[in-house]
Scaffold this motif. Structure first.
Motif, PDB file in Angstrom:
ATOM      1  N   ASP A 142      36.473  37.281  11.051  1.00  0.00           N
ATOM      2  CA  ASP A 142      35.823  37.204   9.740  1.00  0.00           C
ATOM      3  C   ASP A 142      34.358  37.605   9.813  1.00  0.00           C
ATOM      4  OD1 ASP A 142      38.160  36.378   8.584  1.00  0.00           O
ATOM      5  OD2 ASP A 142      37.658  34.248   8.581  1.00  0.00           O
ATOM      6  N   LEU A 143      33.720  37.357  10.951  1.00  0.00           N
ATOM      7  CA  LEU A 143      32.315  37.716  11.129  1.00  0.00           C
ATOM      8  C   LEU A 143      32.141  39.156  11.619  1.00  0.00           C
ATOM      9  CD1 LEU A 143      30.976  34.425  12.759  1.00  0.00           C
ATOM     10  CD2 LEU A 143      30.610  35.230  10.415  1.00  0.00           C
ATOM     11  N   GLY A 144      33.239  39.903  11.663  1.00  0.00           N
ATOM     12  CA  GLY A 144      33.154  41.309  12.033  1.00  0.00           C
ATOM     13  C   GLY A 144      33.272  41.577  13.511  1.00  0.00           C
ATOM     14  N   GLY A 145      33.622  40.561  14.324  1.00  0.00           N
ATOM     15  CA  GLY A 145      33.760  40.757  15.756  1.00  0.00           C
ATOM     16  C   GLY A 145      35.209  40.956  16.162  1.00  0.00           C
ATOM     17  N   THR A 146      35.434  40.974  17.469  1.00  0.00           N
ATOM     18  CA  THR A 146      36.781  41.158  18.009  1.00  0.00           C
ATOM     19  C   THR A 146      37.073  40.045  19.002  1.00  0.00           C
ATOM     20  OG1 THR A 146      35.916  42.636  19.730  1.00  0.00           O
ATOM     21  CG2 THR A 146      36.783  43.657  17.709  1.00  0.00           C
ATOM     22  N   PHE A 147      38.342  39.711  19.138  1.00  0.00           N
ATOM     23  CA  PHE A 147      38.794  38.644  20.032  1.00  0.00           C
ATOM     24  C   PHE A 147      39.589  39.266  21.172  1.00  0.00           C
ATOM     25  CE2 PHE A 147      41.656  35.397  21.577  1.00  0.00           C
ATOM     26  CZ  PHE A 147      40.873  34.252  21.595  1.00  0.00           C
ATOM     27  N   HIS A 148      39.323  38.817  22.398  1.00  0.00           N
ATOM     28  CA  HIS A 148      39.984  39.386  23.571  1.00  0.00           C
ATOM     29  C   HIS A 148      40.516  38.253  24.438  1.00  0.00           C
ATOM     30  CE1 HIS A 148      38.098  43.339  22.720  1.00  0.00           C
ATOM     31  NE2 HIS A 148      37.124  42.579  22.273  1.00  0.00           N
ATOM     32  N   HIS A 149      41.685  38.477  25.013  1.00  0.00           N
ATOM     33  CA  HIS A 149      42.362  37.490  25.872  1.00  0.00           C
ATOM     34  C   HIS A 149      42.540  38.139  27.241  1.00  0.00           C
ATOM     35  CE1 HIS A 149      45.165  33.882  25.978  1.00  0.00           C
ATOM     36  NE2 HIS A 149      45.285  34.422  27.175  1.00  0.00           N
ATOM     37  N   VAL A 150      41.902  37.559  28.275  1.00  0.00           N
ATOM     38  CA  VAL A 150      41.876  38.169  29.601  1.00  0.00           C
ATOM     39  C   VAL A 150      42.325  37.143  30.626  1.00  0.00           C
ATOM     40  CG1 VAL A 150      40.398  39.236  31.354  1.00  0.00           C
ATOM     41  CG2 VAL A 150      40.032  39.747  28.949  1.00  0.00           C
ATOM     42  N   VAL A 151      43.047  37.597  31.656  1.00  0.00           N
ATOM     43  CA  VAL A 151      43.442  36.748  32.775  1.00  0.00           C
ATOM     44  C   VAL A 151      42.538  37.060  33.953  1.00  0.00           C
ATOM     45  CG1 VAL A 151      45.240  36.285  34.468  1.00  0.00           C
ATOM     46  CG2 VAL A 151      45.829  36.477  32.072  1.00  0.00           C
ATOM     47  N   GLY A 152      41.980  36.027  34.576  1.00  0.00           N
ATOM     48  CA  GLY A 152      41.119  36.219  35.740  1.00  0.00           C
ATOM     49  C   GLY A 152      41.163  35.010  36.645  1.00  0.00           C
ATOM     50  N   ASP A 153      41.262  35.236  37.962  1.00  0.00           N
ATOM     51  CA  ASP A 153      41.319  34.133  38.915  1.00  0.00           C
ATOM     52  C   ASP A 153      39.951  33.497  39.122  1.00  0.00           C
ATOM     53  OD1 ASP A 153      44.025  34.324  39.349  1.00  0.00           O
ATOM     54  OD2 ASP A 153      43.803  35.839  40.899  1.00  0.00           O
ATOM     55  N   ASP A 154      38.890  34.243  38.867  1.00  0.00           N
ATOM     56  CA  ASP A 154      37.542  33.723  39.022  1.00  0.00           C
ATOM     57  C   ASP A 154      36.829  33.911  37.688  1.00  0.00           C
ATOM     58  OD1 ASP A 154      34.732  33.483  39.639  1.00  0.00           O
ATOM     59  OD2 ASP A 154      35.306  33.593  41.750  1.00  0.00           O
ATOM     60  N   ILE A 155      36.539  32.813  37.005  1.00  0.00           N
ATOM     61  CA  ILE A 155      36.005  32.891  35.644  1.00  0.00           C
ATOM     62  C   ILE A 155      34.696  33.680  35.580  1.00  0.00           C
ATOM     63  CG2 ILE A 155      35.170  31.555  33.671  1.00  0.00           C
ATOM     64  CD1 ILE A 155      38.138  31.384  34.027  1.00  0.00           C
ATOM     65  N   PRO A 156      33.680  33.371  36.385  1.00  0.00           N
ATOM     66  CA  PRO A 156      32.436  34.145  36.289  1.00  0.00           C
ATOM     67  C   PRO A 156      32.632  35.625  36.571  1.00  0.00           C
ATOM     68  CG  PRO A 156      32.087  32.113  37.518  1.00  0.00           C
ATOM     69  CD  PRO A 156      33.554  32.255  37.349  1.00  0.00           C
ATOM     70  N   VAL A 157      33.434  35.938  37.611  1.00  0.00           N
ATOM     71  CA  VAL A 157      33.664  37.351  37.946  1.00  0.00           C
ATOM     72  C   VAL A 157      34.397  38.060  36.812  1.00  0.00           C
ATOM     73  CG1 VAL A 157      34.887  38.900  39.510  1.00  0.00           C
ATOM     74  CG2 VAL A 157      33.606  36.964  40.429  1.00  0.00           C
ATOM     75  N   ALA A 158      35.436  37.411  36.278  1.00  0.00           N
ATOM     76  CA  ALA A 158      36.192  38.031  35.183  1.00  0.00           C
ATOM     77  C   ALA A 158      35.304  38.242  33.960  1.00  0.00           C
ATOM     78  CB  ALA A 158      37.398  37.161  34.827  1.00  0.00           C
ATOM     79  N   LEU A 159      34.458  37.258  33.656  1.00  0.00           N
ATOM     80  CA  LEU A 159      33.580  37.373  32.493  1.00  0.00           C
ATOM     81  C   LEU A 159      32.567  38.498  32.676  1.00  0.00           C
ATOM     82  CD1 LEU A 159      32.904  36.109  29.748  1.00  0.00           C
ATOM     83  CD2 LEU A 159      31.351  34.548  30.921  1.00  0.00           C
ATOM     84  N   LEU A 160      31.968  38.588  33.855  1.00  0.00           N
ATOM     85  CA  LEU A 160      30.992  39.648  34.111  1.00  0.00           C
ATOM     86  C   LEU A 160      31.660  41.020  34.162  1.00  0.00           C
ATOM     87  CD1 LEU A 160      28.794  37.858  36.783  1.00  0.00           C
ATOM     88  CD2 LEU A 160      28.095  38.507  34.475  1.00  0.00           C
ATOM     89  N   ASP A 161      32.860  41.093  34.740  1.00  0.00           N
ATOM     90  CA  ASP A 161      33.575  42.374  34.759  1.00  0.00           C
ATOM     91  C   ASP A 161      33.890  42.842  33.346  1.00  0.00           C
ATOM     92  OD1 ASP A 161      33.468  42.506  37.474  1.00  0.00           O
ATOM     93  OD2 ASP A 161      35.526  41.786  37.811  1.00  0.00           O
ATOM     94  N   PHE A 162      34.317  41.906  32.505  1.00  0.00           N
ATOM     95  CA  PHE A 162      34.607  42.279  31.121  1.00  0.00           C
ATOM     96  C   PHE A 162      33.344  42.754  30.415  1.00  0.00           C
ATOM     97  CE2 PHE A 162      34.790  41.258  26.612  1.00  0.00           C
ATOM     98  CZ  PHE A 162      35.973  41.869  26.227  1.00  0.00           C
ATOM     99  N   ALA A 163      32.236  42.016  30.595  1.00  0.00           N
ATOM    100  CA  ALA A 163      30.984  42.389  29.929  1.00  0.00           C
ATOM    101  C   ALA A 163      30.509  43.758  30.383  1.00  0.00           C
ATOM    102  CB  ALA A 163      29.916  41.329  30.201  1.00  0.00           C
ATOM    103  N   ARG A 164      30.582  44.027  31.685  1.00  0.00           N
ATOM    104  CA  ARG A 164      30.151  45.343  32.171  1.00  0.00           C
ATOM    105  C   ARG A 164      31.120  46.425  31.730  1.00  0.00           C
ATOM    106  NH1 ARG A 164      28.801  42.110  37.074  1.00  0.00           N
ATOM    107  NH2 ARG A 164      26.514  41.937  37.102  1.00  0.00           N
ATOM    108  N   GLY A 165      32.402  46.087  31.629  1.00  0.00           N
ATOM    109  CA  GLY A 165      33.381  47.084  31.201  1.00  0.00           C
ATOM    110  C   GLY A 165      33.171  47.555  29.780  1.00  0.00           C
TER     111      GLY A 165
END
Length: 845
Positions: free
Chosen positions: A291-314
């Motif tokens: 509703d605020l104009g953004g997008t929602f993403h669902h990702v699987v990652g064994d290491d939360i910080p690594v997965a979050l940073l990989d997604f952000a850099r991607g």
């Protein structure tokens, strides 16, 4: 010969200089020796643009006649025969005159590109198909000529031709865009500063999105992992907790501070135990971010910080928004937590915002970074306690004498602590090291690795057994917890996958994009083939360099005998293939559904066509035969030599022949019009015209005195196709006269309302109940007990079809006091029509 390249000059409104820029580019290419020709360029009588055509070779246009007017279109065959290196084709969204090679000019351009000819073209932002509703809400003008977005997206180069609203209005006022008699109307309507500013913003944002796509593709192809802060992208890390709503709103406010900011909410499900997330809360947060104009993403990652940073850099993000940890204070002894880890590892290009909220320290938040089932920090602490604990304990016990039994209990306590923290191996190490220390320091003979008393041997054996048992139980519990968390993560993904079906997300590309995001892949493709030896074909793909065969992919998941889901990017562990198999099966189902839907649409069209043909045959069998029989009887009587007919009788026969021929002409005309509407070949030529030039001509088919006309001279002009409007009004009037009493003439009136003009055909007949008002507009429908000879029931259907083809509406209302009123609404000309309409009008004149 390869495919030609397409270059497009995109503008926000007519007159910004697209054609001029295209011709300037052509002169530069000619000066460099490039074979460049003008396939079709419309200068719109603008002197500066017309001058730019001098010195450029022009391919002769194709001349076409349509409805008594002469038109010119691009001669595709002549351009293909000339085979230049570059062809200039103006107005990509233009609709060709009926009888042309293709219905749309962009289809002509596709033929040139397929022949290896480079094309330079122009288009305005309001002609993009996806922006039609937005442009209409801004300007009040519905664009009838559009080009699919994908055609423009596929262009090799898109160049924005920009001009400020003030400068464009000055150009208009100086007569550089339209003729002087249209300048005032243009400046006060379509070319208002607000309209131009909004259109300019649309053009800038659309081009910015295309540039962003090119940048993402470039970064992927060149494997650029460093963040380029070309625009603000804010990633929100969600745990599924109630604080997610606060984080999303905070991120939206941050995005509003920068032009073109984006918000991407990401929920990372980990295989070894993400905090319990409520599916209901996640659904609420997904709705909020969208509703605020953004997008929602669902990702699987064994290491939360690594997965979050990989997604952000991607996604080339510039900021990450996280919530303050919900863990208790004592839980920080196990590690710094995800927020601190992300902030430490983000580097100088990613800003990390830690947002406070009402749930701080009220429960466990994002788990600490883990590399194994028990977590890296717990295993380290387990080894520290398992190895260092016995040493420290031995030093302490050397200062005091508690007895062997107490010493063994203390060493057992250290071993249990090592098991609880680090699992099996630290506990085994602690048990072995502790038993050696017990034997050396506290079991007689002291300071020797021997045991004199057999009872002590039993005690140490029991000590080791208990230690190993406790360690095994802890390790088993950790393994079961890992399996449960893994199953929970899988169930969350499968639940989301099932929910996508319930939400109606049936796009194959959207599902493949979800697969790519979930497993962190570069590209995903659904491949299929007809047989075991046939080549693979791609049914759908996302991401750059998608695999063409299952053998080329890092991971392939078979779906049946002749279909496979192929992923490139990394090798997945075997534990992930179960979820991947569910995605693959869903992809096959979505593909089958799309094809079945397409077949169902085709079957529906065929069924509708069969229904129309059946009704048409029924009409021909009776309604056309009746006037033919009357004509034949009258002609046979006149030709008969057995009877001497008086002049009055002959006149009566001739009148019957004329009436029958008129009825035939009317029926055949309606049948042909309905056929054109059903096949979608009605192409209106919209012009500005006064109603009093068209409506009176529509009353020629009814008896004199059966209709009254009330068309005020003060009405504004309307934008219609005169021929279609005349046929629509004629059908309405004839239908009204048919059902009206003889002494009650039909009233045809008109009035203006806002930017619309209503033509009302009022009769005093029996009327139509509300539930039948829509049904009377269906083909081959007649209301009440109308005789078969009254027509085939196409008049109202044709009238509504023509009205909608011109961008108008036709509805039925009750006449006050009894009867039926047909309300035909068309667009009034309070503003300038679009450029393509003006071009058609000039050609027609």
């Amino acid at each position: 010969m390869g495919r030609g390249k397409l270059r497009i000059y995109l503008g926000a409104a007519p007159g910004v200089g697209k054609t001029y820029a295209m011709l300037s580019e052509a002169h530069r290419r000619v000066e460099r020796g490039t074979d460049c020709v003008v396939a079709f360029v419309e200068h719109h009588n603008r002197p500066r643009t017309e001058v730019m055509l001098h010195g450029l070779e022009q391919v002769s246009r194709k001349h076409l006649d349509y409805r008594g007017s002469a038109f010119t279109e691009m001669d595709v065959d002549a351009v293909l025969l000339r085979a230049p290196a570059v062809a200039l084709v103006d107005e990509l969204a233009h609709t060709n005159v009926p009888g042309s090679r293709n219905a749309k000019r962009w289809q002509d351009v596709e033929e040139l590109l397929a022949a290896g000819i480079d094309v330079v073209s122009t288009v305005n932002i309001q002609h993009l198909e996806s922006l039609g509703d937005v442009v209409e809400s801004i300007t009040g003008v519905r664009q009838r000529e559009t080009v699919p977005d994908e055609v423009v997206r596929r262009a090799d180069q898109i160049e924005l031709v920009d001009m400020s609203p003030q400068a464009l209005r000055r150009r208009m006022a100086h007569g550089n865009i339209y003729k002087s008699d249209k300048v005032d109307a243009a400046l006060s309507n379509y070319f208002r500063p607000g309209n131009l500013t909004a259109l300019r913003e649309l053009a800038l944002l659309w081009v910015a999105d295309r540039v962003d796509e090119y940048l993402t593709e470039y970064r992927s192809e060149h494997r650029v992992s460093k963040i380029w802060g070309s625009r603000e992208r804010i990633v929100v890390g969600l745990t599924g907790g109630p604080e997610g709503r606060t984080l999303i709103r905070r991120a939206a406010r941050l995005a509003e501070k920068g032009a073109g900011g984006e918000v991407m909410a990401v929920y990372i499900a980990r295989s070894d135990g993400l905090t319990s997330a409520s599916p209901k809360e996640l659904a609420v947060q997904r709705t909020l971010v969208e509703d605020l104009g953004g997008t929602f993403h669902h990702v699987v990652g064994d290491d939360i910080p690594v997965a979050l940073l990989d997604f952000a850099r991607g996604v080339n993000a510039t900021q990450i928004v996280l919530g303050s940890s919900r863990r208790k204070t004592w839980q920080y002894v196990f590690g710094p937590g995800v927020g601190a880890t992300v902030a430490r590892e983000s580097g100088p290009d990613l800003d990390v915002h830690i947002v406070t909220h009402d749930e701080v320290a009220k429960g466990r938040g994002l788990p600490v970074a883990r590399g194994a089932r028990l977590g890296r920090s717990r295993i380290i602490w387990g080894w520290v306690v398992g190895v260092g604990g016995p040493v420290v304990l031995a030093l302490l016990l050397n200062t005091i004498d508690l007895g062997l039994a107490n010493d063994m209990l203390l060493f057992l306590t250290v071993t249990v602590a090592a098991a609880l923290l680090g699992g099996l191996f630290p506990a085994l190490a602690s048990a072995a090291f502790g038993s050696l220390l017990l034997n050396y320091f506290y079991t007689p003979p002291l300071h020797r690795l021997t045991i004199a008393d057999p009872k002590n041997i039993v005690a140490i054996a029991i000590f080791v057994g208990v230690a190993v048992s406790v360690a095994s139980v802890v390790d088993l519990a950790a393994r079961r917890t890992h399996q449960a968390a893994r199953l929970r993560a899988e169930s969350e993904i499968l639940s989301f996958l099932a929910g996508s079906v319930l939400r109606g997300e049936t796009s194959l590309e959207a599902l493949l994009e979800r697969v790519r995001e979930t497993f962190g892949m570069e590209s995903v493709a659904l491949l299929e083939r007809a047989g075991d030896v046939d080549p693979w074909t791609c049914a759908g793909s996302v991401g750059p360099r998608s695999p063409k065969r299952p053998e080329d992919a890092d991971v392939d998941m078979p779906v049946g005998d002749h279909m496979a889901l192929a992923l490139s990017g990394r090798v997945l562990p075997a534990s992930d293939r179960r979820v991947l198999a569910a995605f693959a099966a869903q992809a096959a189902v979505v593909l089958d559904r799309q094809r079945l839907q397409h077949e169902a649409d085709q079957a529906k069209e065929l069924a509708e066509g069969n229904r129309i043909r059946t009704a048409l045959l029924a009409a021909v069998s009776h309604d056309l035969r009746t006037p033919l029989a009357a004509i034949k009887a009258a002609v046979s009587s006149l030709r008969s030599d057995d009877v001497a007919w008086s002049e009055e009788d002959q006149a009566e026969f001739l009148e019957a022949i004329e009436e029958g021929a008129d009825r035939l002409d009317h029926l055949v005309g309606n049948l042909l019009d309905m056929s054109r509407l059903q096949t979608g070949t009605v192409t209106p030529l919209i012009r500005e015209i006064d109603l009093d030039e068209v409506v009176p001509m529509a009353l020629g088919g009814v008896p004199e005195g059966s209709a009254e006309l009330d068309i005020p001279e003060t009405l504004p002009m309307v934008a219609v196709d005169p021929g279609l409007l005349e046929r629509a009004v004629a059908n309405l009037v004839e239908n009204a006269v048919k059902y009206s009493p003889v002494d009650e003439p039909v009233l045809v009136s008109a009035s203006a309302m806002a930017n619309r003009v209503e033509v009302r055909v009022v009769d005093r007949g029996p009327g139509v109940p509300d539930e039948a008002k829509d049904r009377i507009f269906a083909p081959f429908q007649r209301y009440g007990d109308a005789p078969r000879g009254a027509g085939v029931g196409l008049g109202l259907a044709v009238a509504r079809g023509f009205a909608e083809a011109m961008g108008g509406t036709l509805n039925a209302e009750d006449t006050p006091g009894g009867g039926l009123t047909m309300v035909l609404t068309v667009r009034a000309v309070h503003r300038l029509p679009d450029l393509a309409t003006a071009t058609a009008e000039r050609q027609a004149s």
